[in-house]
Design an enzyme around this catalytic site. Structure first.
Site, PDB file in Angstrom:
ATOM      1  N   HIS A  30       0.921  -1.121  -0.060  1.00  0.00           N
ATOM      2  CA  HIS A  30       0.022  -0.057  -0.073  1.00  0.00           C
ATOM      3  C   HIS A  30       0.881   1.218   0.076  1.00  0.00           C
ATOM      4  O   HIS A  30       1.911   1.409   0.659  1.00  0.00           O
ATOM      5  CB  HIS A  30      -0.842   0.220   1.350  1.00  0.00           C
ATOM      6  CG  HIS A  30      -1.827   1.068   1.022  1.00  0.00           C
ATOM      7  ND1 HIS A  30      -2.683   1.483   0.035  1.00  0.00           N
ATOM      8  CD2 HIS A  30      -2.128   2.199   2.281  1.00  0.00           C
ATOM      9  CE1 HIS A  30      -3.449   2.389   0.302  1.00  0.00           C
ATOM     10  NE2 HIS A  30      -3.323   2.948   1.615  1.00  0.00           N
ATOM     11  N   HIS A  42      -3.247   8.996   1.027  1.00  0.00           N
ATOM     12  CA  HIS A  42      -3.210   7.955   0.356  1.00  0.00           C
ATOM     13  C   HIS A  42      -4.676   7.684  -0.456  1.00  0.00           C
ATOM     14  O   HIS A  42      -5.480   8.270  -0.018  1.00  0.00           O
ATOM     15  CB  HIS A  42      -2.552   6.664   0.755  1.00  0.00           C
ATOM     16  CG  HIS A  42      -3.189   6.687   2.279  1.00  0.00           C
ATOM     17  ND1 HIS A  42      -3.837   5.368   2.738  1.00  0.00           N
ATOM     18  CD2 HIS A  42      -3.385   7.420   3.548  1.00  0.00           C
ATOM     19  CE1 HIS A  42      -4.330   5.403   3.972  1.00  0.00           C
ATOM     20  NE2 HIS A  42      -4.249   6.553   4.345  1.00  0.00           N
ATOM     21  N   CYS A 152      -3.551   2.884  -5.385  1.00  0.00           N
ATOM     22  CA  CYS A 152      -2.694   3.558  -4.641  1.00  0.00           C
ATOM     23  C   CYS A 152      -1.311   4.011  -4.911  1.00  0.00           C
ATOM     24  O   CYS A 152      -0.835   5.157  -4.754  1.00  0.00           O
ATOM     25  CB  CYS A 152      -2.813   2.939  -3.373  1.00  0.00           C
ATOM     26  SG  CYS A 152      -1.821   1.125  -3.187  1.00  0.00           S
TER      27      CYS A 152
END
Length: 247
Positions: A30, A42, A152
C-alpha cells in the site's frame, strides 16, 4: 536503503516522500505520500465500490486503514468518499514496516530489485510540488479506485511525477500491476507448455524460464519512466477529467 531493501527509519522521513508498506506476506504493497507532521495522504477504496469485479476485490482489501473499535485520536472521522484520505503514519502502516519508493533508479538496479512496487526509472518533482498535488487531490479526489488501472501506487506516482497513462483503457502506469497481469499470462503459457510436452522436467524448466522472462520484461516495459504512452497532466486537469467522467 540498498539493492535488496528500501526500508526507512522514521527519522529519515521527509515531506514529499513516496512511502509504502507491504501487506499480505509481500503479495502487494500500500502506497502513499508523506506530507509531514506524521501524516500520510493515500488513495483507498474508502467510500467507493471495488473496481475490478473479480476475486481480487475480496482478497486485496487492506488499501484502507483497518477498522478499530477504538478510533485513532490522530485520525478524526471524515466524510470524504472520494477514496483519497489523510491518515496518521501508524494507521497508514497498519503494523507493517516503513519503506520509501525510489525514483530515477539506474536500469540495472531496477531490474535487479527482487520485489516489484519498490522503484521507478522516472524522475521525481520537487517535494513541495508533490505535497501540493497530494493535498489538492485530498480535497478533490483521484477518480474511481481500480486495482489494475487506478490504484494507490498510481496515485503516489502521479503525485511525484504528474505522469499519467494517456490511454486509460491500457494497463496501469505502475509496473507492479503489469507484473500481476504478466504472471497471469505466464500461467496460461505454462499450461500450454504442459500440454505440448510429456516430459515433466522439460515442462517445469520451460514454465520457469517463461515466467522469469515475462516478469522482467513486463516490469521494465510498463515502468512509468520508460513508457511512450504517458503524458504530464496538471493536477487541476486530472480533477476536471474525473469529474467529466462522473455520472
Amino acid at each position: 536503503m540498498g539493492l535488496f531493501s528500501n526500508r526507512l527509519d522514521r527519522g529519515s522521513l521527509k515531506p514529499g516522500d513516496h512511502i509504502y508498506s507491504w501487506r499480505a506476506a509481500y503479495i502487494y504493497a500500500h502506497h502513499g505520500i508523506y506530507v509531514g507532521d506524521e501524516k500520510v495522504i493515500h488513495f483507498t477504496r474508502t467510500g467507493q465500490k471495488t473496481g475490478t469485479s473479480s476475486v481480487l476485490d475480496v482478497l486485496m482489501v487492506s488499501s484502507a486503514p483497518p477498522p478499530s473499535l477504538i478510533p485513532c485520536p490522530n485520525c478524526p472521522p471524515t466524510n470524504n468518499t472520494s477514496g483519497v484520505i489523510s491518515s496518521c503514519l501508524d494507521c497508514f502502516l497498519a503494523g507493517g514496516v516503513l519503506y520509501r519508493y525510489e525514483y530515477s533508479t539506474n536500469p540495472a538496479i531496477f531490474l535487479a530489485k527482487p520485489l516489484d512496487a519498490t522503484c521507478t526509472l522516472a524522475a521525481a518533482d520537487p517535494p513541495e510540488t508533490v505535497v501540493f498535488r497530494a493535498n489538492f487531490l485530498l480535497l478533490n479526489g483521484f477518480g474511481c479506485y481500480n486495482l489494475f488501472k487506478n490504484n494507490c501506487q498510481d496515485f503516489a506516482i502521479y503525485c511525484k511525477t504528474s505522469l499519467l497513462v494517456s490511454n486509460k483503457k491500457s494497463m496501469s502506469q505502475n509496473a507492479h500491476a503489469a507484473s500481476i497481469f504478466g504472471k497471469s499470462v505466464t500461467g496460461v503459457v505454462s499450461a500450454m507448455l504442459k500440454f505440448a510436452s510429456m516430459n515433466i522436467y522439460v515442462k517445469t524448466a520451460s514454465g520457469v524460464a517463461s515466467g522469469v522472462v515475462t516478469h522482467f520484461v513486463s516490469r521494465y516495459a510498463y515502468d512509468i519512466g520508460i513508457r511512450s504512452d504517458v503524458i504530464k497532466v496538471s493536477v487541476e486537469d486530472v480533477v476536471q477529467t474525473h469529474h467529466k467522467k462522473a455520472p
